[in-house]
Design an enzyme around this catalytic site. Structure first.
Site, PDB file in Angstrom:
ATOM      1  N   SER A 187       0.858  -1.194   0.000  1.00  0.00           N
ATOM      2  CA  SER A 187       0.000   0.000   0.000  1.00  0.00           C
ATOM      3  C   SER A 187       0.891   1.241   0.000  1.00  0.00           C
ATOM      4  O   SER A 187       1.717   1.391  -0.888  1.00  0.00           O
ATOM      5  CB  SER A 187      -0.959  -0.021   1.198  1.00  0.00           C
ATOM      6  OG  SER A 187      -1.891   1.040   1.100  1.00  0.00           O
ATOM      7  N   THR A 188       0.782   2.101   1.011  1.00  0.00           N
ATOM      8  CA  THR A 188       1.530   3.359   1.017  1.00  0.00           C
ATOM      9  C   THR A 188       3.036   3.110   0.908  1.00  0.00           C
ATOM     10  O   THR A 188       3.600   2.362   1.698  1.00  0.00           O
ATOM     11  CB  THR A 188       1.239   4.140   2.310  1.00  0.00           C
ATOM     12  OG1 THR A 188      -0.170   4.198   2.507  1.00  0.00           O
ATOM     13  CG2 THR A 188       1.811   5.543   2.230  1.00  0.00           C
TER      14      THR A 188
ATOM     15  N   HIS B 246      -2.613  -1.035  -3.425  1.00  0.00           N
ATOM     16  CA  HIS B 246      -3.760  -0.136  -3.251  1.00  0.00           C
ATOM     17  C   HIS B 246      -3.570   1.093  -4.133  1.00  0.00           C
ATOM     18  O   HIS B 246      -2.672   1.897  -3.905  1.00  0.00           O
ATOM     19  CB  HIS B 246      -3.893   0.300  -1.791  1.00  0.00           C
ATOM     20  CG  HIS B 246      -4.212  -0.814  -0.851  1.00  0.00           C
ATOM     21  ND1 HIS B 246      -3.943  -0.756   0.499  1.00  0.00           N
ATOM     22  CD2 HIS B 246      -4.797  -2.023  -1.054  1.00  0.00           C
ATOM     23  CE1 HIS B 246      -4.350  -1.873   1.083  1.00  0.00           C
ATOM     24  NE2 HIS B 246      -4.871  -2.660   0.161  1.00  0.00           N
TER      25      HIS B 246
ATOM     26  N   MET C   2      -0.038   1.102   5.051  1.00  0.00           N
ATOM     27  CA  MET C   2      -0.803   1.437   6.253  1.00  0.00           C
ATOM     28  C   MET C   2      -1.937   0.435   6.435  1.00  0.00           C
ATOM     29  O   MET C   2      -2.514  -0.047   5.458  1.00  0.00           O
ATOM     30  CB  MET C   2      -1.380   2.845   6.098  1.00  0.00           C
ATOM     31  CG  MET C   2      -1.993   3.395   7.361  1.00  0.00           C
ATOM     32  SD  MET C   2      -0.726   3.737   8.583  1.00  0.00           S
ATOM     33  CE  MET C   2      -1.739   4.286   9.955  1.00  0.00           C
TER      34      MET C   2
ATOM     35  N   ASP D 216      -4.547  -4.753   5.891  1.00  0.00           N
ATOM     36  CA  ASP D 216      -4.949  -5.553   4.740  1.00  0.00           C
ATOM     37  C   ASP D 216      -3.815  -6.486   4.337  1.00  0.00           C
ATOM     38  O   ASP D 216      -2.680  -6.049   4.145  1.00  0.00           O
ATOM     39  CB  ASP D 216      -5.321  -4.637   3.565  1.00  0.00           C
ATOM     40  CG  ASP D 216      -5.938  -5.400   2.403  1.00  0.00           C
ATOM     41  OD1 ASP D 216      -6.630  -6.406   2.651  1.00  0.00           O
ATOM     42  OD2 ASP D 216      -5.735  -4.975   1.254  1.00  0.00           O
TER      43      ASP D 216
END
Length: 356
Positions: free
Chosen positions: A169-170, A195, A288, A291
């Site tokens: 993600s991030t 993401h 973050m 997930d």
């Protein structure tokens, strides 16, 4: 202590709406607004913000030029505000390469009402950015002054049954790039969930395809998974691994978000547990939230071998931390070491198979 945010955007309406959204949050405040990077430069010195939101296209100085100078001279967490266009997505990918932590997209229609619908998303991105570890420009891999991308490692496998399953993600766009650039052209097939909203995943895949020895593409669904190929979940759908006879194939699903995400890492990991079992190797990178943690544990319970990026090399040590905490991982290490460790595992596994 509230998160101090500086807004840089040439649109007075966007500056106003963003200020309203940020100041409505209990834990953040706008300490300044700037219509262009020239004004922003002085306000950064004056207000010392924790996070900067930065428009991509502005007068006097392009957003990317300003970002590059900022990350070299005064590294700080930056969230880009991008237009949802093909050109906007290309520029956003470049901004992430230059060190931006994340991005949000401007709504296409009514900006004022659309931005208000984005309140939770914008607030979450700023909170995440405030906790991100931002590296000085000179320490970002592949940037002037370094030796360039790492050489691809050798593939010790003879079997095409193995698969590599990645979630991030991030900070993940750059982490995935660094990981894939070490992959040899005959590596096992790779499935990736990052993401990212619809409209950006194709630009992401195309950029990686130009940089890597392997082929990288946005997954289309029902395609056979081949060695030396990576398939990235499109922003509008969950990506799943499935079987078709003797072959592995991709599947796309537009079901509801999982852990507030579509595509979701948990969905991909769970499908790998079901369809590949011990033939899969899981990799969870910077991001973050949680997930992917539960799905990775299912992969481990099904016989997969799993790796997590360590805290020191993560932009945000959220998703890997959650996976480690529930015992879903076998090895934890710096990003630059993970591809080599994975291939060492493949070599040992392959040699054991040959001895049997």
């Amino acid at each position: 202590m509230k998160i101090k945010v500086l807004i840089v955007d040439d649109s007075a309406l966007i500056r106003s709406v963003m200020s309203e959204i940020i100041n409505s949050q209990w834990d953040m405040e706008v300490v300044g607004v700037a219509p262009d990077p020239i004004v922003a430069r002085d306000l950064i010195k004056l207000t010392n913000p924790d996070v900067l939101t930065l428009d991509v296209e502005m007068p006097k100085m392009d957003g990317l030029d300003f970002l590059e100078k900022l990350m070299r001279l005064r590294p700080m967490p930056v969230v880009m505000v991008s237009s949802l266009t093909e050109n906007g997505s290309e520029i956003t990918m470049r901004a992430l390469e230059l060190g931006a932590v994340d991005f949000v997209t401007k709504p296409k229609l009514s900006i004022q009402s659309g931005m208000r619908e984005y309140t939770d998303l914008i607030a979450e991105k700023i909170r995440t950015a405030s906790r991100a570890k931002v590296k000085p420009r000179s320490l970002i891999p592949g940037v002037h002054g370094l030796e360039g991308p790492l050489a691809p490692i050798r593939n010790p496998l003879t079997s095409s049954e193995k698969l590599i399953i990645i979630g991030a993600s991030t900070g993940g766009t750059e982490a995935i790039k660094e990981f894939l650039m070490q992959m040899p052209s005959d590596c096992p097939g790779i499935l990736i969930t990052q993401h990212m909203p619809e409209g950006f995943t194709r630009s992401f895949a195309n950029r990686l395809d130009k940089l890597c020895k392997i082929s990288v593409k946005e997954a289309e669904g029902d395609e056979r998974i081949l060695p030396g190929h990576a398939y990235i979940a499109p922003g509008h759908s969950h990506l799943l691994l499935a079987r078709s006879g003797a072959n592995y194939i991709t599947k796309l699903d537009q079901g509801p978000p999982v852990n507030r995400h579509r595509p979701s890492v948990d969905v991909l990991f769970r499908s790998a547990a079901i369809s590949a079992g011990k033939n899969a190797v899981g990799v969870i990178l910077t991001g973050m939230g949680k997930d992917g943690a539960a799905g990775m544990l299912e992969m481990r319970n099904a016989g997969a071998y799993n790796f997590a990026q360590d805290e020191s090399s993560c932009v945000v040590f959220g998703m890997p931390r959650e996976a480690i905490a529930i015992g879903a991982t076998h090895e934890v290490g710096p990003l630059q070491e993970l591809p080599g460790r994975m291939m060492t595992y493949f070599a040992a596994h392959s040699s054991r198979a040959l001895r049997v």
